[in-house]
Design an enzyme around this catalytic site. Structure first.
Site, short mmCIF file in Angstrom:
data_model
loop_
_atom_site.label_atom_id
_atom_site.label_comp_id
_atom_site.label_asym_id
_atom_site.label_seq_id
_atom_site.Cartn_x
_atom_site.Cartn_y
_atom_site.Cartn_z
N GLU A 35 -11.58 -3.34 2.24
CA GLU A 35 -11.17 -1.94 2.59
C GLU A 35 -10.04 -1.77 3.60
O GLU A 35 -9.10 -1.22 3.55
CB GLU A 35 -12.59 -1.13 2.65
CG GLU A 35 -13.29 -0.76 1.65
CD GLU A 35 -14.23 -1.89 1.38
OE1 GLU A 35 -15.13 -1.54 0.38
OE2 GLU A 35 -14.40 -2.79 2.17
N LEU A 63 -3.11 -8.73 -6.42
CA LEU A 63 -1.83 -8.53 -6.01
C LEU A 63 -1.46 -9.41 -4.74
O LEU A 63 -0.19 -9.33 -4.42
CB LEU A 63 -1.56 -7.06 -5.82
CG LEU A 63 -1.59 -6.23 -7.22
CD1 LEU A 63 -1.52 -4.67 -6.89
CD2 LEU A 63 -0.88 -6.66 -8.27
N GLU A 64 -2.34 -9.74 -4.02
CA GLU A 64 -2.15 -10.35 -2.70
C GLU A 64 -1.38 -11.54 -2.85
O GLU A 64 -0.53 -11.88 -2.36
CB GLU A 64 -3.50 -10.51 -2.09
CG GLU A 64 -4.07 -9.36 -1.26
CD GLU A 64 -5.49 -9.62 -0.62
OE1 GLU A 64 -5.89 -10.59 -0.73
OE2 GLU A 64 -5.86 -8.56 -0.21
#
Length: 434
Positions: free
Chosen positions: A65, A345-346
């Site tokens: 988060e 996506l990192e």
């Protein structure tokens, strides 16, 4: 009556809550002051950093988060540079990441959901707005904020397949809690539908897309990649696999695949357990396989190159993107075991081709986009891992195409932070905006 029953239950659990979290604090290096913050006791020297300025309190429970909300923090600071941003976490690993975010003015541990604790913390911080990331909806915290006239907004909201039936079963409890929230910024139309079904007021629910799409795009060139490899003692001329955010049951599969492939080509593995405190356990696994390894925290600077076939075992926080950037191929963990996956996506944002397993239900939309774009490869099961890694390591042109497709995907899908801010700004009185 509902809140009275909730309070009674919470107090009944106190004999379990306090010893457990005190033990965690001592074991994981949290200070006694940090433990005090769980009861709303915030040190005066910390509060002095706010210096009477307008404040936004953002709560992100842990690492995922905290990483997800970074684009929103950047946009908040850009639009409201005079505001102070307070970021709270519930875990030590989340707090370590939070301390490294430049836009954050103050890091705290979130108070336990006792009325006295949340009331004391809200009085001390005195935020003009509370932002909650994903699903951390604590009834007493929300009630206390509403009674003080503090608007609250859920950002990057999602309701997983696994949790939705449970929420539906207890919707009579959740509906009054959700009524305390001023706005809901959900990731997808389906998430919006689900939170309305649980009891959120439909007029307050918006689809703002996924903040995890708003990663900065940074293609890594050969010179920068080589410099990163030298920093982390990876020898020249070897292919590099980075296995990021792995879980118990996955490391065995990754190590087995690496043991096979290192016999066939010059190879190095960067192994990054999701929880760094598990590094000793993973190190024992490597010893059982007879595979040499270096622990990241013990790596000298400058470091002499390790022999080919060595594993860099990561026991630190905050460097994962660098390990993705130096890799030829990235395996994203939480996907060979039924955990639900992690953010594909990192690695895509640094131009790395991505391999992942079948269990991606927490990132279903991202998985579909990555596969459609041709930026990643999904395995049917753990048995396919070695073969797929071998195939990609032998195909540099395909790796380059996959990496480029990931960069293009990120460029197309950004803008979620701006959408969130459009909704958030409506909750801030015009006279209080920067």
């Amino acid at each position: 009556m509902l809140y009275v029953l909730y309070d009674i239950l919470f107090y009944l659990l106190t004999p379990l809550i306090i010893p457990y979290h005190l033990y965690r604090s001592l074991k994981r290096g949290r200070s006694l002051a940090g433990f005090g913050e769980r009861f709303g006791f915030i040190p005066a020297d910390k509060l002095s950093r706010l210096a009477g300025a307008r404040t936004v309190w953002i709560h992100a429970v842990s690492v995922g988060e905290t990483m997800a909300v970074r684009p929103l923090l950047k946009e908040l600071k850009r639009r409201h540079p005079a505001w102070r941003l307070v970021l709270s976490n519930g875990t030590e690993t989340g707090q370590r990441i939070a301390r490294g975010i430049a836009e954050v003015d103050l890091c705290l541990y979130v108070p336990f959901d006792y009325r006295f604790a949340v009331g004391r913390a809200l009085r001390a911080v005195a935020p003009s707005l509370v932002i909650i990331v994903e699903t951390e909806l604590w009834p007493n915290f929300l009630l206390a904020a509403r009674r003080r006239g503090i608007p609250t907004v859920l950002v990057n909201g999602r309701i997983s397949d696994r949790s939705f039936p449970r929420y539906r079963r207890f919707c009579r409890f959740f509906a009054p809690v959700l009524a305390e929230v001023s706005a809901f910024c959900m990731q997808t139309e389906e998430d919006a539908r689900r939170i309305v079904a649980i009891g959120a007021p439909p007029a307050r629910v918006h689809v703002a897309r996924n903040l995890k799409y708003d990663l900065p795009v940074a293609e890594v060139g050969p010179a920068e990649r080589q410099q990163l490899r030298q920093t982390y003692a990876i020898p020249a001329g070897v292919s590099v696999i980075t296995a990021g955010s792995t879980h118990p049951g996955e490391e065995e599969q990754v190590v087995a695949a690496f043991a096979r492939l290192r016999q066939e080509r010059p190879l190095a593995l960067v192994l990054v357990p999701r929880h760094p405190e598990r590094a000793a356990e993973v190190g024992e696994l490597l010893r059982q396989w007879g595979i040499p390894f270096i622990v990241r925290s013990r790596l000298a600077s400058p470091a002499a190159p390790a022999p080919p076939g060595t594993v860099l075992l990561v026991d630190t926080i905050g460097e994962l993107m660098k390990f993705y950037a130096l890799a030829d191929v990235v395996f994203v963990g939480g996907s060979l075991v039924d955990t639900g996956g992690h953010n594909l996506l990192e690695p895509a944002s640094v131009g790395a081709p991505v391999v992942f397993g079948p269990h991606m239900h927490n990132f279903r939309e991202i998985t579909a986009l990555v596969l459609e774009a041709g930026a990643g490869s999904q395995l049917a099961d753990s048995a396919a891992l070695a073969g797929e890694l071998d195939r990609l390591l032998a195909a540099p042109a395909q790796r380059q195409r996959m990496g480029g497709a990931g960069l293009q995907l990120l460029a197309r899908c950004g803008g979620a932070a701006a959408r969130h801010l459009e909704i958030i700004d409506r909750l801030i009185p015009a006279g209080e905006r920067s």
